[in-house]
Scaffold this motif. Structure first.
Motif, short mmCIF file in Angstrom:
data_model
loop_
_atom_site.label_atom_id
_atom_site.label_comp_id
_atom_site.label_asym_id
_atom_site.label_seq_id
_atom_site.Cartn_x
_atom_site.Cartn_y
_atom_site.Cartn_z
N ARG A 326 0.81 -1.22 0.00
CA ARG A 326 0.00 0.00 0.00
C ARG A 326 0.85 1.27 0.00
O ARG A 326 0.43 2.29 0.55
CB ARG A 326 -0.97 0.00 1.19
CG ARG A 326 -1.97 -1.16 1.17
CD ARG A 326 -3.12 -0.95 2.11
NE ARG A 326 -2.69 -0.92 3.51
CZ ARG A 326 -3.36 -0.33 4.49
NH1 ARG A 326 -4.49 0.31 4.23
NH2 ARG A 326 -2.92 -0.36 5.72
N MET A 327 2.00 1.23 -0.63
CA MET A 327 2.80 2.44 -0.80
C MET A 327 2.47 3.05 -2.15
O MET A 327 2.18 2.33 -3.12
CB MET A 327 4.30 2.12 -0.74
CG MET A 327 4.76 1.57 0.60
SD MET A 327 6.55 1.22 0.66
CE MET A 327 7.18 2.87 1.01
N SER A 328 2.51 4.36 -2.24
CA SER A 328 2.38 5.00 -3.54
C SER A 328 3.69 4.81 -4.30
O SER A 328 4.74 4.55 -3.70
CB SER A 328 2.10 6.49 -3.37
OG SER A 328 3.26 7.18 -2.91
N PRO A 329 3.69 4.94 -5.64
CA PRO A 329 4.96 4.84 -6.38
C PRO A 329 6.01 5.81 -5.88
O PRO A 329 7.18 5.44 -5.74
CB PRO A 329 4.54 5.13 -7.82
CG PRO A 329 3.12 4.66 -7.90
CD PRO A 329 2.53 5.01 -6.56
N LYS A 330 5.62 7.04 -5.56
CA LYS A 330 6.60 8.02 -5.07
C LYS A 330 7.15 7.59 -3.72
O LYS A 330 8.37 7.68 -3.47
CB LYS A 330 5.97 9.40 -4.97
CG LYS A 330 6.96 10.48 -4.54
CD LYS A 330 6.30 11.83 -4.32
CE LYS A 330 5.79 12.41 -5.63
NZ LYS A 330 5.27 13.79 -5.44
N GLU A 331 6.30 7.13 -2.82
CA GLU A 331 6.76 6.68 -1.51
C GLU A 331 7.74 5.52 -1.63
O GLU A 331 8.75 5.44 -0.91
CB GLU A 331 5.58 6.27 -0.63
CG GLU A 331 4.72 7.43 -0.15
CD GLU A 331 3.43 6.97 0.50
OE1 GLU A 331 2.87 7.76 1.30
OE2 GLU A 331 2.96 5.85 0.20
N ALA A 332 7.44 4.60 -2.55
CA ALA A 332 8.30 3.42 -2.71
C ALA A 332 9.66 3.80 -3.27
O ALA A 332 10.70 3.31 -2.81
CB ALA A 332 7.62 2.39 -3.60
N VAL A 333 9.69 4.68 -4.26
CA VAL A 333 10.98 5.10 -4.84
C VAL A 333 11.77 5.90 -3.81
O VAL A 333 13.00 5.74 -3.70
CB VAL A 333 10.77 5.89 -6.14
CG1 VAL A 333 12.09 6.44 -6.66
CG2 VAL A 333 10.14 4.98 -7.20
N TYR A 334 11.10 6.74 -3.04
CA TYR A 334 11.79 7.47 -1.98
C TYR A 334 12.40 6.50 -0.97
O TYR A 334 13.56 6.65 -0.55
CB TYR A 334 10.82 8.42 -1.28
CG TYR A 334 11.47 9.24 -0.18
CD1 TYR A 334 12.03 10.48 -0.45
CD2 TYR A 334 11.52 8.77 1.13
CE1 TYR A 334 12.64 11.23 0.54
CE2 TYR A 334 12.13 9.50 2.13
CZ TYR A 334 12.69 10.73 1.83
OH TYR A 334 13.30 11.46 2.82
N ALA A 335 11.63 5.49 -0.57
CA ALA A 335 12.12 4.51 0.40
C ALA A 335 13.31 3.72 -0.13
O ALA A 335 14.18 3.31 0.64
CB ALA A 335 10.99 3.56 0.79
#
Length: 391
Positions: A326-335
């Motif tokens: 349930r991460m957004s694409p932006k959240e996942a790339v940031y992580a």
């Protein structure tokens, strides 16, 4: 796409369709340009206009996306042997346990240094080809003083981010108390000069809370930073120990209590999530949304290892995080970039801003969203590390 490896001076990357910097002050720039000089980012701004500084070379990105190099902050790459049969058995219904580590330990002890280095080097090359420009590498498949020491020496050939994980499991033929004494005594003394971090597998079948606290405290006393495997197979004390001792990260975090989540948010300890392990063991995924909504800093890493997560692909982990956690694409790339850097307490990687290392990935796509939108597709077109093209 046109490109040339730099031979000194400034290199301008222009006509970037979307530049994702992972810098909260200027996270995304459309129609962007970036200048690299002496291995670091020297300027960022719009590609069009009169204010683009002069450069010695120009590289046209032709509307493609650029992101920071991935920072994989959790990997076990110094090993020998194969655990295909164990994986096949899990796919047929056998549950995962920590006991399979001992199979790799036996093979690793028998392997020559050259063989271990060749295997680790091949995995680092796989990672680099998929956009990973910074990787942490743990020991933990030797479990003797000399085998742990040589594992870390080999890991140090590939990265400065080396982690002493003598406390992976208790090897056969040794009592838990005697092994903890070894891990905190002669093994630590032999390994500390080759390590930046100390880690412990705080889990049933491995080390309990008291043992984990003792091992991490000894490592901290020897000048190492702390990280911990916590909450992979069930709820336990690992996260609270990480917060108590000021660890950089608590890794796995699949099974957490509300108190664990609150402690992570209050302490600033990074929750490093490893979805490749859940994929490979058919286990429930961590609830990244719960962590993010609570204000916890989250990182993504591969957990590349021969038993529970034999993937070297950060793009694959990004796709899993979006689809299953349930991460957004932006959240996942940031992580997977800035989050991983934070888990290693680094500010010079995982982000594209002036003064940061020029580690960047050019995608064969107009946006980083394609990493999750097109899972399994090789979208990494070029990789640049310290301002030099390496892929």
């Amino acid at each position: 796409m046109t490109s040339d490896a730099p031979a000194g001076g400034a290199t301008l990357f222009e006509d970037i369709g979307l530049l994702y910097t992972a810098d909260p002050e200027r996270e995304e720039i459309a129609d962007a340009a970036l200048i690299v000089e002496d291995g670091v980012v020297a300027w960022i701004g719009p590609s069009s206009g009169q204010n683009v500084p002069a450069a010695d070379r120009r590289i046209g990105v032709e509307g493609r996306a650029v992101i920071p190099g991935f920072v994989d902050s959790h990997a076990h790459l110094v090993f020998a042997g194969d655990r295909t049969a164990e994986f096949a058995a899990r796919m047929e219904g056998l549950p995962y346990s920590a006991g399979g580590i001992r199979t790799t330990v036996a093979a690793t002890r028998e392997a020559a240094d050259a063989a271990l280095a060749a295997n680790a080097g091949a995995l680092v090359a796989e990672m680099l080809a998929q956009g990973t420009t910074t990787v942490e590498i743990k020991s933990g498949y030797g479990l003797t003083v000399e085998d742990e020491r040589r594992s870390l020496e080999i890991a140090g050939r590939f990265t400065a981010e080396t982690t002493y994980l003598g406390a992976h499991v208790v090897p056969p033929g040794v009592s838990a108390d005697d092994y903890v004494s070894m891990v905190t005594g002669p093994m630590l003394q032999a390994c500390a000069p080759y390590a930046r971090w100390v880690d412990v597998f705080c889990e049933r079948g491995a080390f309990d809370g008291d043992q984990s606290r003792e091992i991490l405290a000894a490592g901290i006393g020897a000048g190492l930073g702390a990280r911990i495997h916590a909450g992979q197979l069930g709820e336990g004390p690992g996260v609270r120990i990480a917060c108590e001792l000021g660890a950089a990260s608590a890794d796995h975090c699949t099974h957490l209590t509300d108190a664990d989540v609150a402690a992570l948010a209050d302490s600033g300890v990074v929750a490093t999530l490893l979805p490749g392990a859940e994929f490979s063991t058919r286990s429930p995924y961590p609830d990244a949304r719960r962590l993010l909504d609570a204000g916890v800093s989250v990182a993504l890493a591969t957990d590349c290892n021969p038993g529970s997560s034999f993937t070297s692909s950060m793009p694959f982990c990004v796709a899993l995080a979006v689809r299953e956690m349930r991460m957004s694409p932006k959240e996942a790339v940031y992580a997977a970039t800035a989050g991983g850097a934070r888990a290693l307490r680094r500010t010079d990687v995982g982000v594209l801003r002036v003064g940061a290392r020029a580690d960047l990935v050019i995608l064969s796509a107009p946006s980083y969203v394609h990493l999750a939108y097109r899972p399994g597709v090789p979208l990494v077109d070029q990789v640049w590390k310290d301002g030099a093209r390496v892929v």
